[in-house]
Design an enzyme around this catalytic site. Structure first.
Site, mmCIF file in Angstrom:
data_model
loop_
_atom_site.group_PDB
_atom_site.id
_atom_site.type_symbol
_atom_site.label_atom_id
_atom_site.label_comp_id
_atom_site.label_asym_id
_atom_site.label_seq_id
_atom_site.Cartn_x
_atom_site.Cartn_y
_atom_site.Cartn_z
ATOM 1 C CG PHE A 209 -1.840 1.231 1.198
ATOM 2 C CD1 PHE A 209 -2.974 1.240 0.400
ATOM 3 C CD2 PHE A 209 -1.543 2.374 1.937
ATOM 4 C CE1 PHE A 209 -3.803 2.366 0.345
ATOM 5 C CE2 PHE A 209 -2.366 3.494 1.892
ATOM 6 C CZ PHE A 209 -3.494 3.491 1.091
ATOM 7 C CG ASP B 225 5.622 3.394 1.955
ATOM 8 O OD1 ASP B 225 5.628 3.876 3.106
ATOM 9 O OD2 ASP B 225 4.605 3.365 1.235
ATOM 10 C CE LYS C 88 -0.830 5.333 7.926
ATOM 11 N NZ LYS C 88 -0.514 4.704 6.650
HETATM 12 C C1 LIG Z 1 -0.756 5.083 5.221
HETATM 13 C C2 LIG Z 1 0.265 4.682 4.234
HETATM 14 C C3 LIG Z 1 0.486 5.421 3.053
HETATM 15 C C4 LIG Z 1 -0.373 6.587 2.653
HETATM 16 O O1 LIG Z 1 -0.329 7.638 3.559
HETATM 17 P P1 LIG Z 1 -1.444 8.807 3.465
HETATM 18 O O2 LIG Z 1 -0.973 9.790 4.493
HETATM 19 O O3 LIG Z 1 -2.773 8.204 3.776
HETATM 20 O O4 LIG Z 1 -1.392 9.357 2.091
HETATM 21 C C5 LIG Z 1 1.516 5.009 2.228
HETATM 22 N N1 LIG Z 1 2.285 3.957 2.524
HETATM 23 C C6 LIG Z 1 2.100 3.225 3.641
HETATM 24 C C7 LIG Z 1 3.002 2.066 3.918
HETATM 25 C C8 LIG Z 1 1.080 3.553 4.524
HETATM 26 O O5 LIG Z 1 0.880 2.801 5.610
#
Ligand SMILES: *Cc1c(COP(=O)(O)O)cnc(C)c1O
Length: 392
Positions: free
Chosen positions: A129, A216, A245
């Site tokens: 994700f 990420d 986050k």
């Molecule tokens: C939450 C998340 C995102 C996206 O972050 P947003 O602030 O909602 O755009 C991207 N990568 C990972 C691994 C995430 O957990």
């Protein structure tokens, strides 16, 4: 729920009005134990005094100027991030998706400028994700998130997660590949923890072929896995690192960090953000890092993770519906043998906030400030719930 909001969220019928540490209170005054932290955002819990103080002090000073001017707190935050990550430079934005957009733009610039590639391509994985913008939903390894938003963005190739050989094959067959983007542990994908040598083997593959290794760590970062960043378990460094986050503990901030040959690739005019890195959010992120350090919360996440692993393993011993218990610091996944979304509202009835992802995985992302007693409460309540609904 009012129809003046777009119906894009399946919301639970509950609204919180106040928080303190790992506790939340709803509009009725009922108290809940938060084992989700707003999906790994409030690592320091709710209404943390140091964060509240930083917000108040900065609100009295200055909220926003513009990246047209120098921003002292942004510079200070970049310096601290370099110290704790081993990276070299930072770009600030407002969310995780934007941090990944920056990473993908770096990959394309690197492909065009350094590798002389016409169609720079990034390898991504199943079960990942990376966000909801067009480019990041294309990178995301979940067809449900992409459905209806075609045409998707060009320049991505997908391989299975935790499969270095598949990655190496794609690299051999596609000279247009310029970068790899992965999560060190999948978050939305169900807390899948790859082999211990996955990241170091990907690092070596990228080195052999001059590719950017992009991680990420939007969900895994900021101490959650028991290191500041999950790649530190593997003793390697990425070329590009994305954060968001829990960097702001609830104040919206994202960051894309880079190193080596791409540390200075964004020249004036190539990228930007109006709000990105404003005095308020950077001041708060500095306070977040300071609090984590002062209270040794990275080590605490590791210790709490061990408590959860042992506690859940013994409390769920013999429950045949439990397929797997996966723990990396305070990223906790309990995989069941069938869909279990109903456990979320059942836990709510017991004043416990949990989450289910990837259909069958109960996900816990509790705050790093959790007490041992609160951890024990979560283990007890949740294991009873699972035993009631998934009998041995
Ligand atoms: C939450 C998340 C995102 C996206 O972050 P947003 O602030 O909602 O755009 C991207 N990568 C990972 C691994 C995430 O957990």
């Amino acid at each position: 729920m009012s129809t003046t909001l777009m119906p894009n969220y399946a919301r639970l019928p509950i609204t919180f009005v106040k928080g303190d540490g790992a506790w939340l209170w709803d509009t009725q005054g009922t108290r809940y134990l938060d084992a989700l932290s707003g999906i790994a955002v409030c690592g320091l819990g709710h209404a943390h005094p140091a964060i509240t103080a930083a917000i108040c002090e900065q609100a009295h000073q200055l909220l926003h100027t513009s990246n047209i001017y120098g921003i002292a707190h942004q510079q200070a935050l970049a310096d601290v991030l370099v110290r704790i990550t081993g990276m070299e430079s930072s770009f600030f934005c407002n969310s995780g998706a934007e941090a990944n957009e920056a990473a993908l733009k770096i990959a394309r610039l690197y492909g065009h400028n350094s590798l002389n590639v016409k169609q720079p391509t990034v390898i991504v994985t199943d079960g990942s994700f990376h966000g909801r913008t067009l480019a990041t939903l294309t990178a995301t390894g979940n067809p449900k998130i992409q459905a209806g938003f075609e045409p998707l963005v060009e320049g991505f190739i997908r391989v299975p997660y935790n499969d270095v050989d598949a990655m190496a094959d794609v690299v051999k067959q596609h000279p247009e590949v310029v970068a790899v983007l992965v999560e060190p542990v999948t978050g939305e994908g169900g807390i899948v923890i790859p082999d211990a040598d996955y990241l170091s083997r990907l690092r070596a593959l990228c080195d052999r072929h001059n590719l950017l290794f992009m991680l990420d760590e939007i969900q895994t970062g900021m101490g959650r896995t028991g290191e500041w960043f999950a790649y530190q378990h593997a003793g390697i460094l990425p070329d590009v690192l994305t954060l968001a986050k829990s960097l702001g503990n609830g104040v919206p901030i994202g960051a894309c960090l880079a190193r080596g040959k791409v540390a200075d690739i964004f020249q004036p005019g190539t990228h930007g953000s109006t709000f990105g890195g404003n005095p308020l959010v950077c001041r708060v992120a500095l306070a977040v890092i300071e609090s984590i350090e002062e209270n040794n919360l990275v080590q605490r996440a590791q210790a709490l993770g061990e408590r959860f692993y042992q506690g859940l393993t013994s409390a769920l011993n013999g429950v045949s519906g439990v397929r797997d218990i996966r723990v990396k610091g305070l990223m906790i996944g309990i995989e069941l043998d069938k869909p279990c979304r109903h456990l979320v509202s059942k836990a709510l009835d017991k004043q416990l906030l949990i989450n289910v992802t990837a259909e069958r995985v109960v996900r816990l992302l509790p705050p790093l400030i959790l007490s041992d007693a609160q951890a024990n409460d979560i283990i007890t309540t949740l294991s009873h719930l699972i035993r009631e609904n998934f009998p041995a």
